[in-house]
Design an enzyme around this catalytic site. Structure first.
Site, PDB file in Angstrom:
ATOM      1  N   SER A 104       0.824  -1.170   0.045  1.00 53.78           N
ATOM      2  CA  SER A 104       0.004   0.257  -0.036  1.00 53.78           C
ATOM      3  C   SER A 104       0.930   1.236  -0.080  1.00 53.78           C
ATOM      4  O   SER A 104       0.517   2.171  -0.629  1.00 53.78           O
ATOM      5  CB  SER A 104      -0.841  -0.030   1.151  1.00 53.78           C
ATOM      6  N   SER A 138       5.010  -8.048  -8.516  1.00 54.13           N
ATOM      7  CA  SER A 138       5.222  -6.426  -8.311  1.00 54.13           C
ATOM      8  C   SER A 138       6.321  -5.909  -9.240  1.00 54.13           C
ATOM      9  O   SER A 138       6.157  -4.339  -9.286  1.00 54.13           O
ATOM     10  CB  SER A 138       5.169  -6.219  -6.915  1.00 54.13           C
ATOM     11  N   ASP A 173       3.347  -6.429   7.125  1.00 52.68           N
ATOM     12  CA  ASP A 173       3.623  -6.899   8.522  1.00 52.68           C
ATOM     13  C   ASP A 173       4.204  -8.184   8.754  1.00 52.68           C
ATOM     14  O   ASP A 173       5.166  -8.336   9.487  1.00 52.68           O
ATOM     15  CB  ASP A 173       2.580  -6.343   9.254  1.00 52.68           C
ATOM     16  N   ALA A 175       5.309 -10.118   6.816  1.00 50.55           N
ATOM     17  CA  ALA A 175       6.624 -10.405   6.093  1.00 50.55           C
ATOM     18  C   ALA A 175       7.758  -9.877   7.028  1.00 50.55           C
ATOM     19  O   ALA A 175       8.928 -10.422   7.166  1.00 50.55           O
ATOM     20  CB  ALA A 175       6.643 -10.024   4.643  1.00 50.55           C
ATOM     21  N   LYS A 223      -0.293   9.502   7.623  1.00 49.24           N
ATOM     22  CA  LYS A 223      -1.595   9.358   8.284  1.00 49.24           C
ATOM     23  C   LYS A 223      -2.773   8.989   7.238  1.00 49.24           C
ATOM     24  O   LYS A 223      -3.750   9.807   7.285  1.00 49.24           O
ATOM     25  CB  LYS A 223      -2.072  10.402   9.323  1.00 49.24           C
ATOM     26  N   ASP A 286      -2.160   3.284  15.694  1.00 49.03           N
ATOM     27  CA  ASP A 286      -2.358   3.054  14.306  1.00 49.03           C
ATOM     28  C   ASP A 286      -3.200   1.753  14.008  1.00 49.03           C
ATOM     29  O   ASP A 286      -4.326   1.750  13.320  1.00 49.03           O
ATOM     30  CB  ASP A 286      -1.127   2.864  13.455  1.00 49.03           C
ATOM     31  N   GLU A 290      -7.235   1.816  12.992  1.00 44.02           N
ATOM     32  CA  GLU A 290      -7.830   0.749  11.864  1.00 44.02           C
ATOM     33  C   GLU A 290      -9.057   0.058  12.150  1.00 44.02           C
ATOM     34  O   GLU A 290      -9.899   0.019  11.178  1.00 44.02           O
ATOM     35  CB  GLU A 290      -6.584   0.010  11.427  1.00 44.02           C
ATOM     36  N   GLU A 456      -5.195  10.265  14.118  1.00 43.37           N
ATOM     37  CA  GLU A 456      -5.469   8.783  13.987  1.00 43.37           C
ATOM     38  C   GLU A 456      -6.776   8.522  13.988  1.00 43.37           C
ATOM     39  O   GLU A 456      -7.464   7.536  13.396  1.00 43.37           O
ATOM     40  CB  GLU A 456      -4.726   8.104  15.045  1.00 43.37           C
TER      41      GLU A 456
END
Length: 572
Positions: A104, A138, A173, A175, A223, A286, A290, A456
């Site tokens: 992302s 990718s 995360d 990975a 953010k 964070d 989410e 946040e």
């Protein structure tokens, strides 16, 4: 801010003296190459959380400003394209920036960094290179964005890591949890590890290990999801910069220049302003956010509101307009530019009563779930849940979330949308603000500073995420985020949906008046003043994203419309 600093200071004092020498640590890390966890015999260390420069920072190149957030003084760095001329000093010891991954954040940050370096006259002095597995799909998309093997700006993961002076680690995360021993071992002595999420710190705390002492460790956390970071940067090129605010932290400063590297990185990716935090504070706020108002809660909320309105006799089209469209349209725009009180004051006397009843009914049930989320994040349980779930992607990939009847209705509604005709429903507004304020309340209870709370729990919702749901629906918003965010949203949205049906709507529909104490606390909350301060530094433009049949902001290096969930491997 003081609470956060005290918390980290306490951890530091407990752990003082436990870190080992650089060579001994590096030797132990290298022994783990090819493994996903420290090898047998690897001596576990307790983590030292260093935050002395993360909140009360002193840059040498950039100018620090002290800003009043609702009576609390906090330090920030103001961004803008006029500050790019300072990058040569901030990046004086950097010849290559390695961006590892292509999820992302990576496409946005890599392209923004490359463009900013060119604007600063550093195109021939500093290379931005992408590190990926040779077999990664990718590679093709990175090449479409101008990163190539021929010019050395695209290469194998560990080769790029070993050659880079600033390694920006943007792989998933899960990975990171597998690969961090190999990545740390591959880094050059004196280089800087850059993180955009404190998730790795949480993993390393769980593993009981620490970073190498011969590197700097910094964080820059935009953010907003990656596509919004790129889109607002592109829009801002003509007006001295518009982008997504960033938090930054200096966890470890090896050579005395880490603060300016972190700030330079934040401004280079387009931050209108950057504020100090710690890795620990960032990952807690964070991952928590989410699952609450940013993604999970708003998804659960609109599903419940849609059903409620249909059950009350609205057509499916009107129910969608009064739930999803209402939130992503007028509610988002008013909060973004003028705040939550302005939204409340936009209603007449009778509509305010409806807002108040919905707000009072929704606030405490939402706080209850938000506290549960925060506790799971802080304890490490949520991080472990993400890692375990990611291990099953090869057999159980993430399911689609926009195939139900409601979201098919939404596609038809968007096709016929007249922006000015979207209703501003006071009940929907009251419920939405109640959950937003619950998200705020739990962050504040846990000592997070207002700069972090506002970004946040409020700004990221209205300036980055909601516009993507407005453009193409819930999957376009959720699934352009990280795996951690996508999994968390899927896990928690049913919980928020359930409290709407079982508690919030039941209370809101009874004949009792709204709880005046709850309403008055909202009307007089200090967060409104803090948000007003943030609004003075908001981007000069609002994000523009194309709809279902548009390619604006979509495609190679931008937002995706096809979503995958690949299992992390030990080979990057």
């Amino acid at each position: 801010m003081s609470n956060t600093r005290a918390m980290s200071s306490g951890i530091s004092s407990q752990c003082a003296g436990l870190r080992k020498s650089t060579n001994a640590f590096a030797s132990r890390v290298r022994s783990t190459v090819g493994t996903s966890r420290p090898a047998p015999g690897f001596r576990r260390q307790r983590l030292t959380v260093q935050n002395s420069m993360a909140v009360d920072f002193e840059p040498k190149v950039f100018t620090k400003e002290v800003v009043d957030f609702a009576g609390t003084k906090e330090s920030i760095i103001r961004g803008g394209r006029d500050k790019l001329e300072l990058l040569p000093k901030a990046f004086a010891n950097i010849k290559q920036i390695g961006v590892i991954g292509w999820g992302s954040q990576a496409p946005a940050q890599a392209q923004n960094m490359r463009d900013s370096l060119e604007a600063a006259g550093l195109k021939d002095q500093i290379k931005v290179a992408i590190g990926l597995r040779p077999t990664s799909a990718s590679n093709e998309e990175a090449e479409a964005c101008g990163f190539t093997k021929a010019d050395g700006t695209l290469g194998e993961t560990f080769d790029i890591v070993s050659k880079s002076d600033l390694v920006i680690l943007l792989i998933s995360d899960a990975a990171q949890a597998k690969l961090y021993p190999r990545i740390l071992a591959a880094m050059k002595p004196g280089s800087t590890l850059g993180l955009s999420h404190g998730f790795l710190l949480g993993v390393m705390k769980n593993d009981g290990v620490d970073f190498r002492e011969d590197i700097s460790v910094v964080l820059v956390a935009p953010k907003g999801m990656g596509p919004s970071v790129r889109r607002l940067y592109e829009q801002g090129k003509e007006i001295n910069g518009a982008g997504i605010n960033c938090s930054f932290a200096v966890h470890q400063d090896y050579d005395g220049g880490a603060t300016d590297v972190a700030v330079g990185w934040a401004l280079a990716v387009g931050a209108p302003f950057a504020f100090g935090t710690t890795l620990e504070s960032e990952y807690k706020s964070d991952i928590y956010g989410e699952r609450c108002i940013l993604l999970g809660a708003v998804h659960g909320m609109v599903e419940a509101l849609f059903r409620k309105y249909v059950n009350e006799g609205m057509s499916p089209e009107d129910a969608f307009k009064n739930s999803v469209e209402c939130i992503t349209g007028p509610i988002t725009k008013i909060i973004s530019t003028d705040g939550m009180l302005a939204l409340y004051n936009s209603f007449g006397a009778e509509e305010k009563k409806v807002f108040e009843k919905a707000y009072a009914a929704g606030f405490m049930p939402a706080v209850d779930i938000c506290m549960e989320v925060y506790d799971d994040v802080a304890s490490g349980h949520e991080i472990q849940s993400v890692i375990r779930r990611s291990e099953r992607f090869d057999e159980f990939p993430m399911a689609k979330i926009d195939q139900t009847y409601m979201w098919k209705v939404g596609k038809d509604v968007r096709a016929k949308r007249v922006e000015e005709a979207i209703p501003l429903n006071p009940f929907t507004a009251g419920v939405y603000v109640a959950v937003m304020m619950a998200t705020v309340d739990v962050l504040r209870r846990n000592g997070h500073p207002y700069s972090e709370i506002c970004n946040e729990a409020i700004i990221e919702s209205v300036d980055s995420l909601n516009p993507y749901m407005h453009a193409r629906g819930v999957a376009f918003m959720v699934d352009n985020c990280s795996y951690t965010a996508r999994l968390g949203s899927r896990k928690w949205y049913p919980r928020f949906m359930a409290i709407m049906d079982e508690q919030v709507f039941v209370t809101a529909d009874d004949d009792e008046p709204a709880d005046s104490e709850v309403v008055n606390k909202f009307l007089n909350d200090k967060v409104h003043d803090a948000l007003a301060t943030c609004s003075q530094m908001r981007p000069a433009v609002s994000i523009s994203v194309g709809g279902d049949d548009s390619d604006l902001g979509v495609g190679a290096g931008g937002a995706r419309t096809e979503y995958k969930s690949d299992k992390a491997t030990a080979n990057a």
